[in-house]
Write a protein that holds these residues in place. Structure first.
Motif, PDB file in Angstrom:
ATOM      1  N   UNK A 125       0.834  -1.200   0.000  1.00 19.79           N
ATOM      2  CA  UNK A 125       0.000   0.000   0.000  1.00 19.79           C
ATOM      3  C   UNK A 125       0.867   1.247   0.000  1.00 19.79           C
ATOM      4  N   UNK A 126       1.852   1.246   0.916  1.00 22.37           N
ATOM      5  CA  UNK A 126       2.670   2.425   1.166  1.00 22.37           C
ATOM      6  C   UNK A 126       3.650   2.691   0.010  1.00 22.37           C
ATOM      7  N   UNK A 127       4.246   1.613  -0.543  1.00 21.41           N
ATOM      8  CA  UNK A 127       5.330   1.798  -1.504  1.00 21.41           C
ATOM      9  C   UNK A 127       4.918   1.601  -2.951  1.00 21.41           C
ATOM     10  N   UNK A 128       3.762   1.005  -3.205  1.00 17.04           N
ATOM     11  CA  UNK A 128       3.348   0.790  -4.594  1.00 17.04           C
ATOM     12  C   UNK A 128       2.031   1.514  -4.883  1.00 17.04           C
ATOM     13  N   UNK A 129       0.991   1.171  -4.139  1.00 14.79           N
ATOM     14  CA  UNK A 129      -0.342   1.696  -4.493  1.00 14.79           C
ATOM     15  C   UNK A 129      -0.445   3.201  -4.261  1.00 14.79           C
ATOM     16  N   UNK A 130       0.059   3.674  -3.116  1.00 14.36           N
ATOM     17  CA  UNK A 130      -0.065   5.102  -2.816  1.00 14.36           C
ATOM     18  C   UNK A 130       0.728   5.975  -3.796  1.00 14.36           C
ATOM     19  N   UNK A 131       2.017   5.665  -4.040  1.00 12.50           N
ATOM     20  CA  UNK A 131       2.723   6.486  -5.034  1.00 12.50           C
ATOM     21  C   UNK A 131       2.051   6.425  -6.409  1.00 12.50           C
ATOM     22  N   UNK A 132       1.577   5.234  -6.795  1.00 15.27           N
ATOM     23  CA  UNK A 132       0.931   5.112  -8.107  1.00 15.27           C
ATOM     24  C   UNK A 132      -0.319   5.986  -8.167  1.00 15.27           C
ATOM     25  N   UNK A 133      -0.979   6.135  -7.020  1.00 14.64           N
ATOM     26  CA  UNK A 133      -2.250   6.875  -7.007  1.00 14.64           C
ATOM     27  C   UNK A 133      -2.046   8.384  -6.898  1.00 14.64           C
ATOM     28  N   UNK A 134      -0.845   8.816  -6.506  1.00 15.21           N
ATOM     29  CA  UNK A 134      -0.648  10.249  -6.239  1.00 15.21           C
ATOM     30  C   UNK A 134      -1.056  11.183  -7.389  1.00 15.21           C
ATOM     31  N   UNK A 135      -0.639  10.900  -8.625  1.00 12.66           N
ATOM     32  CA  UNK A 135      -1.057  11.824  -9.693  1.00 12.66           C
ATOM     33  C   UNK A 135      -2.572  11.952  -9.785  1.00 12.66           C
ATOM     34  N   UNK A 136      -3.278  10.837  -9.636  1.00 10.78           N
ATOM     35  CA  UNK A 136      -4.742  10.885  -9.678  1.00 10.78           C
ATOM     36  C   UNK A 136      -5.302  11.635  -8.486  1.00 10.78           C
ATOM     37  N   UNK A 137      -4.695  11.435  -7.325  1.00  9.67           N
ATOM     38  CA  UNK A 137      -5.173  12.136  -6.132  1.00  9.67           C
ATOM     39  C   UNK A 137      -5.031  13.646  -6.350  1.00  9.67           C
ATOM     40  N   UNK A 138      -3.893  14.046  -6.914  1.00 11.25           N
ATOM     41  CA  UNK A 138      -3.681  15.471  -7.201  1.00 11.25           C
ATOM     42  C   UNK A 138      -4.751  15.974  -8.177  1.00 11.25           C
ATOM     43  N   UNK A 139      -5.032  15.179  -9.220  1.00  9.63           N
ATOM     44  CA  UNK A 139      -6.102  15.568 -10.155  1.00  9.63           C
ATOM     45  C   UNK A 139      -7.422  15.718  -9.420  1.00  9.63           C
ATOM     46  N   UNK A 140      -7.700  14.754  -8.544  1.00 11.78           N
ATOM     47  CA  UNK A 140      -8.938  14.795  -7.771  1.00 11.78           C
ATOM     48  C   UNK A 140      -9.016  16.047  -6.917  1.00 11.78           C
ATOM     49  N   UNK A 141      -7.883  16.422  -6.316  1.00 16.13           N
ATOM     50  CA  UNK A 141      -7.852  17.622  -5.478  1.00 16.13           C
ATOM     51  C   UNK A 141      -8.125  18.859  -6.327  1.00 16.13           C
ATOM     52  N   UNK A 142      -7.587  18.857  -7.545  1.00 15.01           N
ATOM     53  CA  UNK A 142      -7.845  20.006  -8.428  1.00 15.01           C
ATOM     54  C   UNK A 142      -9.338  20.140  -8.721  1.00 15.01           C
ATOM     55  N   UNK A 143      -9.946  19.011  -9.057  1.00 13.92           N
ATOM     56  CA  UNK A 143     -11.389  19.043  -9.335  1.00 13.92           C
ATOM     57  C   UNK A 143     -12.154  19.430  -8.073  1.00 13.92           C
ATOM     58  N   UNK A 144     -11.724  18.854  -6.928  1.00 14.19           N
ATOM     59  CA  UNK A 144     -12.417  19.108  -5.665  1.00 14.19           C
ATOM     60  C   UNK A 144     -12.315  20.578  -5.271  1.00 14.19           C
ATOM     61  N   UNK A 145     -11.151  21.187  -5.519  1.00 14.91           N
ATOM     62  CA  UNK A 145     -11.013  22.600  -5.178  1.00 14.91           C
ATOM     63  C   UNK A 145     -11.975  23.449  -6.002  1.00 14.91           C
ATOM     64  N   UNK A 146     -12.149  23.068  -7.263  1.00 19.19           N
ATOM     65  CA  UNK A 146     -13.132  23.773  -8.099  1.00 19.19           C
ATOM     66  C   UNK A 146     -14.502  23.707  -7.455  1.00 19.19           C
ATOM     67  N   UNK A 147     -14.889  22.486  -7.077  1.00 15.26           N
ATOM     68  CA  UNK A 147     -16.187  22.303  -6.410  1.00 15.26           C
ATOM     69  C   UNK A 147     -16.201  23.050  -5.083  1.00 15.26           C
ATOM     70  N   UNK A 148     -15.071  23.079  -4.399  1.00 16.98           N
ATOM     71  CA  UNK A 148     -14.976  23.736  -3.099  1.00 16.98           C
ATOM     72  C   UNK A 148     -15.234  25.234  -3.187  1.00 16.98           C
ATOM     73  N   UNK A 149     -14.595  25.888  -4.142  1.00 15.15           N
ATOM     74  CA  UNK A 149     -14.814  27.332  -4.308  1.00 15.15           C
ATOM     75  C   UNK A 149     -16.264  27.617  -4.675  1.00 15.15           C
ATOM     76  N   UNK A 150     -16.833  26.756  -5.512  1.00 18.06           N
ATOM     77  CA  UNK A 150     -18.239  26.913  -5.887  1.00 18.06           C
ATOM     78  C   UNK A 150     -19.131  26.871  -4.643  1.00 18.06           C
ATOM     79  N   UNK A 151     -18.834  25.888  -3.788  1.00 22.58           N
ATOM     80  CA  UNK A 151     -19.673  25.650  -2.624  1.00 22.58           C
ATOM     81  C   UNK A 151     -19.447  26.689  -1.534  1.00 22.58           C
TER      82      UNK A 151
END
Lengths: 283, 259
Positions: free
Chosen positions: A196-222
């Motif tokens: 989890x720590x050394x394979x799945x989490x690093x692999x997921x980081x770019x997507x998590x960052x993308x998700x945060x970008x989308x979420x921030x958009x929704x956040x400012x809206x809200x």
């Protein structure tokens, strides 16, 4: 993987080769989207300036750029709606950041559960699909009835809007680790946690960052919705107060302040991707 | 002497109400220092055999054992190399190679030192700080092999590790693989589609028969030993004995098809 407004036109444009036309310098062609973006910005600003200067619309509907700039200075120096622009911005930024932090703590683990456990997916999917399409204004009253009008409710409303994008992006990112990457790690003695720590989490980081970008958009809206009720500071509150008295220039100041923050975060996350996750675009 | 052993191992998957039998009563023993190559048509259960040995899946019946102890899951004594290199693109070449050491809690200095030695072993000295996207397919696969060796496994399990490489690179990689394997002293299990590769690398070659997968032919080889004694690879592969063995194996692989 991520489709942003800037890399989309590039790909689309490459499908239309310019045929027999004389070639323009490559450096110019590469920057063409940037020039186009600058053109749009200039055109909108110019149109605004001309429309207000010529009196196409009364100043109460469309104040001149000049008046908006002055309003911004007043808001920054002496304040508007019982606080300075800086204080309003700090209050809003604080809410969005607190909501982001809370959401990350819940949505990232939820994303892992979605990706790794079929039962977990079954448990969480209905909740996420229930929340995801709801407009914040629809659940805001319920949150207030349940949790009151305090700061917690405001952060909760923003968090609810941020939850689905981050959870779904995380799940997608976890899935982007290949089975062979996971199996190889296991064959080198990795425990489930280490995988989890050394394979799945690093692999997921770019997507998590993308998700945060989308979420921030929704956040400012809200944010604006969450500051509708019982707020005494915040950019949304400032916009609401100004709108009630038709102080249109101040409304525009608030809007521009929010868009500046949103833009700043977008730049920040692109820099994070470039310097911290250079591999994510190189596969 | 360590022993990896499959005893009457069978494997079935549930499918469409019933079940598909992938492997039936497979008996296979791999000793340390042995290099067993596995041939067989697609669907003969070669990869399933490796998955059993690695502990990625448990046998439906029968047993998988290391030194008589049942295998309950994957472990560092059985490192796996895949056809797609399965490297981690967020780590540089050194940290990829040293990944098994990181799992054991080794510090950065130790990891870099060990990685440097392993990169030298696979001919990638000077590439320590390179990112994966700066390396060719052959170089990446060498990293994958070096990484598996870093786990100091008793057994090296390889699922078509050279399958995605071009023919020239592949020949050089075969020679490299033999040297690395001998230096490590591990037992090796290598799955391949290439009869020539199986003959050249193996101290033993096994041919699997399909539906359900089971071991057909199982015979000893001496080409790799002679290569390591200094006989050139091209000369070995041109020998009448090599060519005869190649034709015999091709016939064995396709025997059932013809029948």
């Amino acid at each position: 993987m991520t489709v942003s407004a800037t890399n989309l036109p590039e790909r689309a444009a490459s499908r239309f080769p310019s045929g027999g036309r004389p070639a323009l310098p490559a450096a110019f062609l590469r920057r063409l989207p940037v020039f186009a973006a600058l053109f749009t910005l200039t055109a909108v600003f110019g149109l605004w300036w001309i429309a207000s200067a010529r009196g196409w619309a009364p100043p109460v509907f469309l104040p001149s750029p000049d008046r908006v700039w002055k309003a911004a200075q007043i808001a920054a120096d002496t304040g508007y709606a019982s606080a300075t622009l800086g204080q309003h911005a700090a209050a809003s930024l604080g809410r969005v950041m607190a909501a982001l932090l809370v959401t990350l703590l819940i949505a990232v683990p939820a994303g892992f559960v979605l990706a790794l456990s079929p039962v977990g997916r079954g448990l969480l999917d209905p909740l996420i699909e229930f929340i995801r399409p709801l407009p914040p204004l629809a659940y805001l009253p319920l949150v207030i009835i349940w949790f009151g009008i305090g700061e917690g409710s405001k952060i909760l409303v923003i968090s609810v809007a941020m939850f689905a994008p981050i959870a779904i992006s995380t799940a997608f990112g976890v899935g982007s680790a290949s089975e062979s990457q996971v199996r190889a790690a296991r064959s080198f003695g990795a425990s489930r946690f280490q995988t989890l720590r050394h394979v799945l989490l690093p692999a997921a980081l770019p997507s998590i960052i993308s998700g945060v970008r989308i979420a921030l958009g929704a956040g400012w809206t809200t944010l604006v919705a969450s500051e509708l009720v019982a707020a005494s500071r915040g950019l949304g509150y400032m916009i609401q107060s100004a709108a009630q008295f038709l102080v249109t220039d101040m409304v525009i100041v608030g809007i521009l302040a929010i868009s500046l923050f949103a833009f700043g975060f977008e730049i920040l996350f692109r820099l994070i991707e470039r310097f911290w996750l250079p591999w994510s675009r190189r596969r | 002497m360590s022993l990896l052993r499959l005893r009457r191992a069978s494997l079935s998957y549930p499918a469409g109400g019933g079940s598909v039998e992938v492997l039936r009563d497979v008996d296979l023993t791999i000793r340390r220092g042995e290099f067993v190559t596995v041939l067989g048509r697609s669907g003969a259960g070669k990869t399933s055999l490796l998955n059993l040995a690695a502990g990625f899946v448990a046998p439906s019946s029968g047993a998988v054992e290391v030194d008589g102890r049942p295998v309950t899951g994957p472990g560092a004594d059985r490192a796996v190399v895949f056809q797609d290199d399965a490297l981690l693109p967020w780590l540089d070449a050194s940290e990829n190679v040293a990944f098994p050491l990181r799992l054991k809690g080794a510090g950065r200095a130790e990891r870099l030192e060990r990685a440097a030695a392993l990169l030298r072993l696979v001919g990638l000295e000077g590439h320590e700080r390179k990112n994966l996207w700066e390396l060719s397919g052959g170089q990446r696969q060498r990293l994958g092999i070096a990484r598996a060796i870093a786990a100091e496994p008793e057994f090296l399990l390889m699922d078509e590790p050279l399958g995605a490489l071009d023919a020239m690179t592949r020949d050089r990689m075969q020679e490299l693989l033999l040297k690395v394997w001998r230096a490590s002293g591990a037992g090796a299990l290598l799955i391949t589609h290439s009869v020539e590769e199986a003959l050249f690398l193996g101290t033993r070659v096994v041919v699997m028969e399909p539906r359900p997968g089971r071991i057909g032919l199982d015979e000893g080889l001496d080409f790799s030993a002679r290569f390591l004694e200094g006989v050139p690879a091209r000369a070995l592969k041109a020998e009448p004995a090599f060519i005869a063995a190649r034709e015999r194996l091709i016939a064995a692989i396709h025997a059932e098809e013809a029948a």
